[in-house]
Every structure is written in C-alpha cells, then in structure tokens.
Write a protein that holds these residues in place. Structure first.
Motif, PDB file in Angstrom:
ATOM      1  N   SER A 106       7.648   7.254  -7.222  1.00  0.00           N
ATOM      2  CA  SER A 106       6.585   6.744  -6.364  1.00  0.00           C
ATOM      3  C   SER A 106       5.410   7.713  -6.375  1.00  0.00           C
ATOM      4  O   SER A 106       5.482   8.797  -5.787  1.00  0.00           O
ATOM      5  CB  SER A 106       7.100   6.557  -4.929  1.00  0.00           C
ATOM      6  N   THR A 107       4.340   7.326  -7.070  1.00  0.00           N
ATOM      7  CA  THR A 107       3.110   8.108  -7.134  1.00  0.00           C
ATOM      8  C   THR A 107       1.943   7.133  -7.139  1.00  0.00           C
ATOM      9  O   THR A 107       2.117   5.922  -7.343  1.00  0.00           O
ATOM     10  CB  THR A 107       3.041   8.968  -8.409  1.00  0.00           C
ATOM     11  N   LEU A 108       0.742   7.659  -6.956  1.00  0.00           N
ATOM     12  CA  LEU A 108      -0.443   6.820  -7.074  1.00  0.00           C
ATOM     13  C   LEU A 108      -0.517   6.189  -8.455  1.00  0.00           C
ATOM     14  O   LEU A 108      -0.822   4.995  -8.592  1.00  0.00           O
ATOM     15  CB  LEU A 108      -1.701   7.652  -6.802  1.00  0.00           C
ATOM     16  N   LYS A 109      -0.211   6.960  -9.499  1.00  0.00           N
ATOM     17  CA  LYS A 109      -0.265   6.433 -10.870  1.00  0.00           C
ATOM     18  C   LYS A 109       0.768   5.338 -11.082  1.00  0.00           C
ATOM     19  O   LYS A 109       0.481   4.313 -11.712  1.00  0.00           O
ATOM     20  CB  LYS A 109      -0.039   7.565 -11.876  1.00  0.00           C
ATOM     21  N   SER A 110       1.968   5.512 -10.554  1.00  0.00           N
ATOM     22  CA  SER A 110       3.000   4.489 -10.747  1.00  0.00           C
ATOM     23  C   SER A 110       2.609   3.195 -10.047  1.00  0.00           C
ATOM     24  O   SER A 110       2.881   2.097 -10.545  1.00  0.00           O
ATOM     25  CB  SER A 110       4.364   4.976 -10.257  1.00  0.00           C
ATOM     26  N   ARG A 111       1.947   3.298  -8.894  1.00  0.00           N
ATOM     27  CA  ARG A 111       1.494   2.090  -8.202  1.00  0.00           C
ATOM     28  C   ARG A 111       0.370   1.408  -8.974  1.00  0.00           C
ATOM     29  O   ARG A 111       0.318   0.176  -9.047  1.00  0.00           O
ATOM     30  CB  ARG A 111       1.066   2.436  -6.771  1.00  0.00           C
ATOM     31  N   GLU A 112      -0.533   2.187  -9.549  1.00  0.00           N
ATOM     32  CA  GLU A 112      -1.594   1.607 -10.380  1.00  0.00           C
ATOM     33  C   GLU A 112      -0.999   0.894 -11.593  1.00  0.00           C
ATOM     34  O   GLU A 112      -1.409  -0.217 -11.949  1.00  0.00           O
ATOM     35  CB  GLU A 112      -2.565   2.700 -10.828  1.00  0.00           C
ATOM     36  N   ASN A 113      -0.019   1.515 -12.233  1.00  0.00           N
ATOM     37  CA  ASN A 113       0.642   0.884 -13.383  1.00  0.00           C
ATOM     38  C   ASN A 113       1.398  -0.373 -12.967  1.00  0.00           C
ATOM     39  O   ASN A 113       1.405  -1.385 -13.686  1.00  0.00           O
ATOM     40  CB  ASN A 113       1.609   1.868 -14.036  1.00  0.00           C
ATOM     41  N   HIS A 114       2.058  -0.305 -11.824  1.00  0.00           N
ATOM     42  CA  HIS A 114       2.808  -1.454 -11.308  1.00  0.00           C
ATOM     43  C   HIS A 114       1.874  -2.623 -11.041  1.00  0.00           C
ATOM     44  O   HIS A 114       2.160  -3.773 -11.423  1.00  0.00           O
ATOM     45  CB  HIS A 114       3.536  -1.044 -10.028  1.00  0.00           C
ATOM     46  N   GLN A 115       0.739  -2.364 -10.417  1.00  0.00           N
ATOM     47  CA  GLN A 115      -0.209  -3.436 -10.126  1.00  0.00           C
ATOM     48  C   GLN A 115      -0.752  -4.044 -11.411  1.00  0.00           C
ATOM     49  O   GLN A 115      -0.865  -5.270 -11.532  1.00  0.00           O
ATOM     50  CB  GLN A 115      -1.361  -2.912  -9.274  1.00  0.00           C
ATOM     51  N   ALA A 116      -1.090  -3.215 -12.393  1.00  0.00           N
ATOM     52  CA  ALA A 116      -1.593  -3.733 -13.664  1.00  0.00           C
ATOM     53  C   ALA A 116      -0.552  -4.605 -14.357  1.00  0.00           C
ATOM     54  O   ALA A 116      -0.881  -5.655 -14.920  1.00  0.00           O
ATOM     55  CB  ALA A 116      -2.008  -2.566 -14.567  1.00  0.00           C
ATOM     56  N   GLU A 117       0.732  -4.190 -14.305  1.00  0.00           N
ATOM     57  CA  GLU A 117       1.788  -4.986 -14.929  1.00  0.00           C
ATOM     58  C   GLU A 117       1.955  -6.312 -14.204  1.00  0.00           C
ATOM     59  O   GLU A 117       2.120  -7.371 -14.834  1.00  0.00           O
ATOM     60  CB  GLU A 117       3.097  -4.199 -14.910  1.00  0.00           C
TER      61      GLU A 117
END
Length: 606
Positions: free
Chosen positions: A400-411
């Motif tokens: 759980s990081t800001l980057k993982s959330r950004e990647n999750h949203q893009a996916e």
C-alpha cells in the motif's frame, strides 16, 4: 498470401458454440468489417540481462540468436532455452523482432482514407515498440505502454513492402505493480502465490482502420423499466468536422438485410482526438438477458462524415438489471441466489478456459468469480453466450503506497474501458483481503482512495455492483458501508464450526467470524440492509484449508456445507475453487480436459 492462416476477416459470422474455433479470432468484443493479419508465430528473441538494448540501439540493428513463439510468456520462453534466469527474481528485459510483408489490403486505393493499426491483445508490464527502427507511440500517446492485462494500439505511417517490428518488454517484482497472485518482493512463490506469467501473453495483429472511426470499445447500460439502452461510444478523429453516428440494433440471428428492431441517428461536431459520447436507443419489448435465457442483441454502429464515408463496428450486448435490495440480490427484478465458484485461470489457453467455463455451468454454478487475474477477454463473450454471471477483480498490487494506488486506478480504468459491453459482468472487486491495501484499518489515504473509486463506479458504471475489499475489512464511513455487498471468506473443514460461523455472520457479529473484522472505519451495524455473500469457502483438499482430499468425500462435504448455507439469510456463496493451480490442489474440474471430478449440479442450490 490471402490464404495464409494468419489472415482473417473480422466480419465472419460466429459458429455455434459446440463447433466454435477461436484459433484466429481476435481477443476483443467488438468486430470490424475489415481484414486483419495476425502476427502470432515465431519471432526472433533475445534476453537483455543488463538492460543495454535501448542504449545500444537494438531496435536499429541486433543479431538475435534465439526464437520464441508469440503469444507466450517470458517464463515459457526462458524455460524453453533452459537459460539462466528462467526463474528471474528481480527484473527481466527481453526483446522480440520479426519482419512482415505489407498486406495486400493495406496497399489498396483506399489507403489514404485508412490507417494501418497495430494492436497488442496484452503485453507487459512495460512495452516499447519500434517499426523499421522508428519509435511508436500508442493512440493515447505513450512512448512506453504500462500494463499487462488489456489491449493497446498504435497507428502506423505508410508501410513499406517489407517491415521490421521490434518490441522491448520489461517486467519486475515491484510490489507496486498490479500483479494479482503472481509473486513479488512482498509475497514469494509458494502456497497461494504463483510464478509470474508476463510478457507477450496475447495475440498481436495488424488491420486497416479508418482515419475517422469508432474505437473498439462500447459501454452498455440498460434500465429495463424504460426500454432504453444507453450506449457509450468512443470516436477517434483526425479530420475535424460534422459527423453523425447511426445506431442499429438487430436480433442476434437476424439475416442480412433484415430490418433492425431499433435505430436512430445522432449528429455530432467532432474535434481532432478522442471523445466519449453517450447515445440512447429505445428498444421496445426487449428480451432480457439472464443465465436461463442469455438473450443478446447485435449492435451495428456507424460513424458517417459529410461525404458519406462510413466507419463501422459491431458488437453483441444484452439488457439486464442487477441490483442489491436490502439483504437480497435481484436480476431483472427477480430475486436470485448466487451459486458461485472461484476461478484462477493462471496460464490456461482460451480452449482450456472455454472447457472450464462450460464445466462450471455443468456444476450448477450461475456465477464465476475470476480471481484477481488478467484473463483472455473472450471469456466475457463466452459467458454472455452461455449465460454465466461474472465477478471481476482488479489484479492487486502487493503493498500500500501512493504509487500502488495510482497503478491500481490506471489498471481499473483500462479494464473498465474494455469490459463495459458484457451483460455477464455484474460484480467488481477493487481489492481482495487487503492485498495492496494492508493499512486499510488505519490509513485514511488508503480508505479515501477506495471510497473515491467506489463512488466513481456507482456514478459512471451503475450496471455493476462494487465490492471495496473482498473477504473482510470493508470500509464504513458514518455508518454507511462503502461496498454493495458485505462479503466474508470463511474457511473450516469442520461442519459444526461452519454452522457457528454462519450463525455469527447472519446475526451481525462482524468481529468474530473471519480472519479480520469484517468492517473497519466508523461503526457499522448490520441489520440486513445489505446482502451477505460468503465469497470464499471450502477449499477442501488444499493443505492450508483442510478437509477431504478424496473426490467422493469432497462431494459429500460440499453437499453438507451447501445445505447449511441454504438454511440462512445469505444471498450467495463462492466455493474455492474450480481447478487445481500450482500448490492449490483443491479443484473440482480437471484443468486439462474440463471433466468434472464430482457429480454434476453439486454447487446448485437445492
């Protein structure tokens, strides 16, 4: 050339299911009245262990000493050479290259009105492409495409008689990347974590498309009470001007020249670039889609310019309404119980997926939960056709990081753009068991992101029910659950303990039944105002879950456990699982043949 096995026509009619062959079918829901060249087959191949290929201009000239078959995973290709690094543990970079002749249809008199388009069914996690040594950018403008579960396309300049296509693919164990149950730096392979399956995993094809056209994505929302179907289409324009979109809806088996059951035209002034547009048709006395009657219509959508030039796409769709009311679920205003099964396709081919899905139908299931995996999109078309509800999940990152959330949203956005056509898809999970959201119980940023995505999907995709974090630790804000279902993963091989768990769950004792409390955030008081779904249970035969490993004993145990579910106010259940995968040896269906290991109808509610 035209009889080459890699040439095909997107417009060819589908065969009956029992005779269907998808060898050359493109992995997408939308078809075009054009021809395509499938670039699958043998490619030149090289590993780039020090990631020097870009700096050394491998896309201009490089001596490739190995070959690999596309599609196929990097792991399969490395294992085929028994090459050191075939079970890579940090980062992998590989290159593919092949030549192809310009197709005959690409050198026609209509070439000025069309554009050669190159499409990857899926590839990644990072994909970089060169044509004849020149870099390409996707239609969205990406020099490096990120993501490995959905398709992406390139518009090409005029092709040479012979062309050279070079592809660089990079992947890593980065835990911020959406990866589902593939291993990472956080979760190592073994138990429920699997070998990576990445790279050139789906077909690649070349086709001519109009300069001004409708893209291969259609969203469908039906509100059955008003007979209206709301279509969202995406235009791709190079020449701004006045256009019209003509929509025609036909019965699925209508003959050529038969009148549509609904049609209309919509004038639009379109600028250069892309635009999404909602259009609405009245389909009177519509036949609804359901597992018992999977009625589908055929949509023909045409973009017409002022000179009368037409760009056309075609897809099938169904009209259905799926909703939660109080503690029950309803399909087309009729109460429905979800007899589900968990499915992890792994590296299954489409032919294997097809056998699996048909076997799940034979087991008595009306729902398949595709477990946090990128899957061949033809599974959605097949589910539409045979009448199987699908529960789709975003492949999760592992931290759980800001980057993982950004990647999750893009996916999530990439998946939504391509799955909105299918009536079979009824439920989406944003996360599963807090993988990639491990701090959900106390991190306000994590909870805010999930709440925002839940609200976004409610507004933009009302045809789906949405689960915030499946299994436990659902989010409550001001006493309102930010999930359309209250789901729980309950594992025990002991019947008496199973009965106790179900009693606790249905009483609303949310802190005692699962591995973690079912709700986090503000207090939530369950009073049957949301459907309860036991979204994982059983797993009999897998060593971590316990229970019988013998197929006959497993069937007996399932019957007893299923009977207890039927005695309580539960809206659905999902048995774990359909087939064996790696260490998880608890499948009810043979992975290779699709044959049932247990009696037919075992998972149907009695």
């Amino acid at each position: 050339m035209r009889n080459h096995t890699n040439y095909g026509s997107s417009k060819s009619r589908e065969a009956p299911l029992e005779k269907e062959s998808f060898q050359d079918d493109l992995p997408r829901a939308v078809i075009r009245p054009n021809e395509y060249l499938l670039l699958d087959g043998e490619w030149k191949f090289a590993v780039d262990p020090n990631d020097r290929g870009v700096a050394e201009n491998w896309f201009v000239q490089h001596t490739f000493t190995q070959t690999a078959h596309w599609p196929g995973s990097v792991e399969q290709h490395l294992a085929g050479f028994q090459q050191e690094g075939s079970s890579w543990k940090d980062k992998i970079v590989v290159w593919y290259e092949r030549e192809f002749r310009r197709p005959e249809y690409a050198s026609s008199d209509e070439e000025s009105a069309t554009i050669p388009q190159l499409t990857f069914g899926a590839c990644g996690y990072e994909t970089q492409v060169w044509l004849n040594g020149s870099p390409l950018a996707t239609i969205e403008g990406e020099q490096i495409h990120v993501g490995e579960y959905t398709s992406f396309s390139y518009e090409l300049e005029m092709l040479r008689p012979v062309n050279r296509l070079t592809v660089r693919v990079a992947s890593s164990m980065d835990a911020d990347i959406p990866r589902g149950k593939q291993e990472s730096h956080v979760y190592k392979r073994g138990g429920i974590w699997y070998q990576t399956f990445t790279g050139a995993v789906r077909s690649i094809w070349l086709e001519n498309v109009e300069r001004n056209r409708l893209r291969s994505r259609v969203g469908v929302v039906s509100i059955i009470e008003d007979n209206l179907v709301r279509f969202t289409l995406t235009t791709r324009i190079h020449d701004p001007g006045l256009y019209k979109i003509k929509l025609s809806v036909f019965l699925p088996d209508s003959a050529k020249g038969e009148n549509p059951v609904a049609e209309d035209e919509f004038p639009l002034m379109l600028e250069a670039g892309q635009k999404s547009q909602r259009l609405v048709l009245d389909v009177a006395d519509a036949l609804l889609w359901s597992p018992e009657n999977p009625n589908q219509y055929r949509l023909v959508a045409q973009l017409v310019n002022e000179q009368g030039a037409i760009s056309e796409i075609e897809t099938k769709f169904g009209l259905r309404k799926f909703e939660a009311r109080g503690s029950h679920l309803y399909l087309n205003n009729q109460q429905i119980y979800l007899d589900g099964i968990l499915y992890q396709p792994g590296n299954a081919t489409y032919d294997q997926i097809k056998r699996h899905l048909l076997a799940m139908k034979e087991l008595g299931c009306n729902l398949v939960r595709i477990h946090i995996a990128g899957v061949d999109p033809r599974i959605y078309k097949l589910a539409d056709k045979i009448g199987m509800l699908l529960w789709v999940e975003v492949p999760s990152p592992h931290q759980s990081t800001l980057k993982s959330r950004e990647n999750h949203q893009a996916e999530l956005m990439r998946m939504l753009a391509l799955i909105g056509t299918h009536p079979s898809v009824v439920i989406w999970s944003l996360y599963n068991e807090d993988w990639g959201a491990q701090d959900i119980a106390y991190n306000q940023d994590t909870r805010k992101y999930i709440i925002d995505m839940y609200h976004y999907m409610q507004l933009a995709f009302p045809q789906f029910l949405v689960v915030d974090n499946d299994g436990w630790q659902h989010i409550s804000l001001e006493g309102r659950l930010k999930s359309d279902l209250l789901t729980a993963h309950l594992y025990t091989p002991d019947l008496a303990h199973w009965q106790w768990m179900l009693d606790e769950l249905t009483k609303g004792n949310l802190d005692t039944v699962a591995a973690f409390p079912l709700v986090v955030g503000d207090p939530f008081f369950y009073r049957k105002q949301v459907p309860l779904v036991v979204s994982e249970w059983g797993g009999f035969g897998f060593e971590n879950y316990g229970g019988p490993a013998d197929d006959a004993d497993r069937a007996t145990q399932i019957t007893l456990f299923k009977k207890e579910l039927g005695k309580r106010s539960v809206a659905g259940d999902v048995y774990t699982q359909a087939t064996n995968i790696e260490n998880e040896r608890n499948g009810l269906i043979d992975f290779e043949t699709g044959a049932l290991k247990v009696p037919a109808g075992l998972l149907a509610s009695k």
